[in-house]
Scaffold this motif. Structure first.
Motif, PDB file in Angstrom:
ATOM      1  N   GLN A  94       0.780  -1.186  -0.256  1.00 31.78           N
ATOM      2  CA  GLN A  94       0.037   0.038  -0.087  1.00 31.78           C
ATOM      3  C   GLN A  94       0.948   1.514   0.234  1.00 31.78           C
ATOM      4  O   GLN A  94       0.457   2.063  -0.510  1.00 31.78           O
ATOM      5  N   LYS A 152       0.212   3.989  -3.095  1.00 33.20           N
ATOM      6  CA  LYS A 152       0.041   5.310  -2.718  1.00 33.20           C
ATOM      7  C   LYS A 152       0.911   6.471  -3.426  1.00 33.20           C
ATOM      8  O   LYS A 152       0.543   7.728  -3.616  1.00 33.20           O
ATOM      9  N   LYS A 190      -1.267   9.602  -7.037  1.00 34.94           N
ATOM     10  CA  LYS A 190      -0.724   9.143  -5.464  1.00 34.94           C
ATOM     11  C   LYS A 190      -2.280   9.789  -4.821  1.00 34.94           C
ATOM     12  O   LYS A 190      -3.520  10.176  -5.132  1.00 34.94           O
ATOM     13  N   SER A 191      -2.494   8.780  -4.023  1.00 31.45           N
ATOM     14  CA  SER A 191      -3.606   8.924  -3.294  1.00 31.45           C
ATOM     15  C   SER A 191      -2.884  10.154  -2.035  1.00 31.45           C
ATOM     16  O   SER A 191      -2.464  10.107  -1.294  1.00 31.45           O
ATOM     17  N   SER A 244     -10.377   2.063   0.430  1.00 36.19           N
ATOM     18  CA  SER A 244      -9.322   2.995   0.110  1.00 36.19           C
ATOM     19  C   SER A 244      -8.912   3.933  -1.335  1.00 36.19           C
ATOM     20  O   SER A 244     -10.115   4.514  -1.833  1.00 36.19           O
ATOM     21  N   SER A 245      -8.426   1.795  -2.362  1.00 33.13           N
ATOM     22  CA  SER A 245      -8.545   2.767  -3.758  1.00 33.13           C
ATOM     23  C   SER A 245     -10.047   2.764  -4.696  1.00 33.13           C
ATOM     24  O   SER A 245     -10.382   3.297  -5.016  1.00 33.13           O
ATOM     25  N   GLU A 257     -11.041   6.016  -3.935  1.00 30.61           N
ATOM     26  CA  GLU A 257     -10.462   7.247  -4.868  1.00 30.61           C
ATOM     27  C   GLU A 257     -11.233   7.114  -6.150  1.00 30.61           C
ATOM     28  O   GLU A 257     -11.164   7.792  -6.911  1.00 30.61           O
ATOM     29  N   TYR A 315      -9.251   8.686   3.071  1.00 30.64           N
ATOM     30  CA  TYR A 315      -7.878   8.659   3.866  1.00 30.64           C
ATOM     31  C   TYR A 315      -8.186   6.561   3.627  1.00 30.64           C
ATOM     32  O   TYR A 315      -9.480   6.764   4.462  1.00 30.64           O
ATOM     33  N   ASP A 316      -6.722   6.458   4.300  1.00 29.66           N
ATOM     34  CA  ASP A 316      -6.749   5.037   4.574  1.00 29.66           C
ATOM     35  C   ASP A 316      -6.329   4.918   5.810  1.00 29.66           C
ATOM     36  O   ASP A 316      -5.265   4.993   6.277  1.00 29.66           O
TER      37      ASP A 316
END
Length: 441
Positions: A277, A281, A350-351, A419-420, A423, A431-432
């Protein structure tokens, strides 16, 4: 006589090889036939029979490949309606394996087309029973997987009633010292309360297994139906794949397209990124879902991605990529891979970086989404919205978007995927909580 158990931790699946006088019978084989072939070779023996207890929902079997490659006869229940060459063993019918006898016992309940196989030793004494997904150590198979799958379909209440009769009319009369060899152990989604032990005896199950303690059918049915785990998307698909027989493993794996770079990915097609992860991210393809390579990769792949969906598969290295293709093949998902690629370049998507301190100080400023299964316990956050991960893609539009969203599970693996997913689907800051969730347990 020798009985060997092969155990796949990822799917909590047990299969078996029985050998006598140079002849081998394989019970409920996994997708890869090589371990059974190696076992036979090491013992100067030949695989002559494959015993399928039923068309499995949670993995793809190599029964057809063992028949095509080695000429092994596949034995099944008459109700399975298989499309591959086979021999039917009716209830009570037997086959000879060297000095051993193997008797088919009709044992519906998990499925309407289920048989168990009772093994008699060289002295003609009942030695072991291979119970498939019918009887587990400490539990019995769930009855709710065949309402819309397989050649023979059945309602869950009907199957639950049949399981009651199987327990009392098939297993209970057996000698107590007979070894129980099930097809699954703890962690499988084919039951709800299996032991970590990988084998048992009939006597122990009569004593300890809840299913032997309930005397009334109505009460048994109610208890069996209650609290069963979720059904992954791939389960009905695998029932049908197994009924028809899968393509040879190595041929199917070779057919998966290997790409040289991420830029070859076609826009608009689902991307499964298996990298850790942290790396995901830092940069990933737009819209990718982060299902990390781990012990349950294949289960979550088949729970998040539907069997009709094509997808690209991304990995951190060549070795991991090949490993993941094989994991996907265990559930028949290698044929959906539109391209497999190792990530070598920097990716720009990007996360969002999560400020844990701000979340602790101002929890009311965030909308929390709990993606654990409902059965996993009380909410960790009073204002959390509960949507299990396996439903998240379909229910993302239910999530409030007036605040930034924080996703959590129980340990961080699933929240990376969750979370992905959000997104990709929500126009919002996602947010994760990741492993920081442990601070709130």
């Amino acid at each position: 006589m020798k009985v060997k158990q092969f155990y796949d931790e990822g799917l909590a699946h047990a299969s078996y090889a029985i050998i006598s006088e140079g002849k081998v019978a394989v019970v409920d084989p996994a997708r890869n036939p090589k371990p059974y072939q190696d076992f036979a070779q090491q013992n100067n023996a030949k695989i002559v029979a494959v015993l399928e207890t039923h068309p499995h929902a949670d993995f793809v079997s190599s029964h057809k490949e063992l028949h095509e490659q080695l000429g092994a006869t596949i034995y099944i229940n008459a109700d399975m309606g298989a499309d591959y060459p086979h021999r039917i063993l009716q209830d009570g019918e037997e086959l000879q394996l060297g000095k051993l006898r193997i008797k088919a016992l009709y044992s519906p309940g998990h499925s309407p087309d289920h048989s168990s196989y009772l093994l008699y030793d060289e002295e003609n004494k009942p030695y072991a029973i291979f119970t498939g997904d019918s009887l587990f150590v400490g539990d019995v198979g769930r009855p709710d997987l065949r309402e819309g799958a397989g050649k023979t379909k059945a309602q869950r209440k009907v199957l639950a009633g049949k399981m009651f009769r199987t327990i009392n009319e098939v297993y209970k009369p057996l000698d107590e010292n007979i070894i129980v060899y099930p097809a699954h152990g703890a962690g499988s989604l084919c039951g709800k309360n299996m032991s970590t032990d990988k084998s048992s005896t009939i006597g122990r199950e009569k004593e300890d297994n809840w299913a032997f303690q309930i005397k009334e059918e109505a009460a048994f049915v109610e208890a069996l139906l209650e609290g069963q785990p979720f059904v992954p998307h791939y389960f009905p698909y695998d029932v049908e794949v197994n009924r028809k027989g899968a393509q040879a493993l190595e041929d199917s794996i070779k057919a998966v397209p290997r790409l040289k770079q991420v830029e070859q990915i076609e826009k608009g097609t689902l991307v499964v990124d298996s990298r850790p992860q942290e790396k995901f991210k830092e940069g990933h393809p737009s819209g990718a879902i982060n299902i990390m390579n781990g012990a349950k990769f294949e289960t979550w792949l088949g729970s998040i991605v539907k069997p009709e969906e094509a997808y690209y598969l991304l990995a951190e290295s060549e070795n991991e990529l090949e490993e993941l293709i094989r994991k996907a093949a265990k559930i028949g998902y290698e044929q959906q891979i539109k391209g497999a690629v190792v990530v070598k370049e920097d990716l720009t998507e990007k996360s969002a970086e999560f400020n844990l301190d701000d979340f602790k100080q101002n929890p009311q400023a965030y909308h929390v989404v709990d993606i654990r299964n409902v059965s996993e316990g009380e909410k960790l956050f009073d204002n959390a919205q509960s949507i299990p991960l396996y439903e998240l893609r379909e229910r993302a539009n239910e999530i409030q978007t007036d605040k930034p969203v924080v996703v959590h599970c129980a340990g961080g693996y699933r929240s990376a995927a969750g979370s992905s997913i959000l997104e990709k689907q929500l126009n919002n800051k996602i947010y994760d909580l990741s492993e920081a969730v442990k601070e709130f347990l």
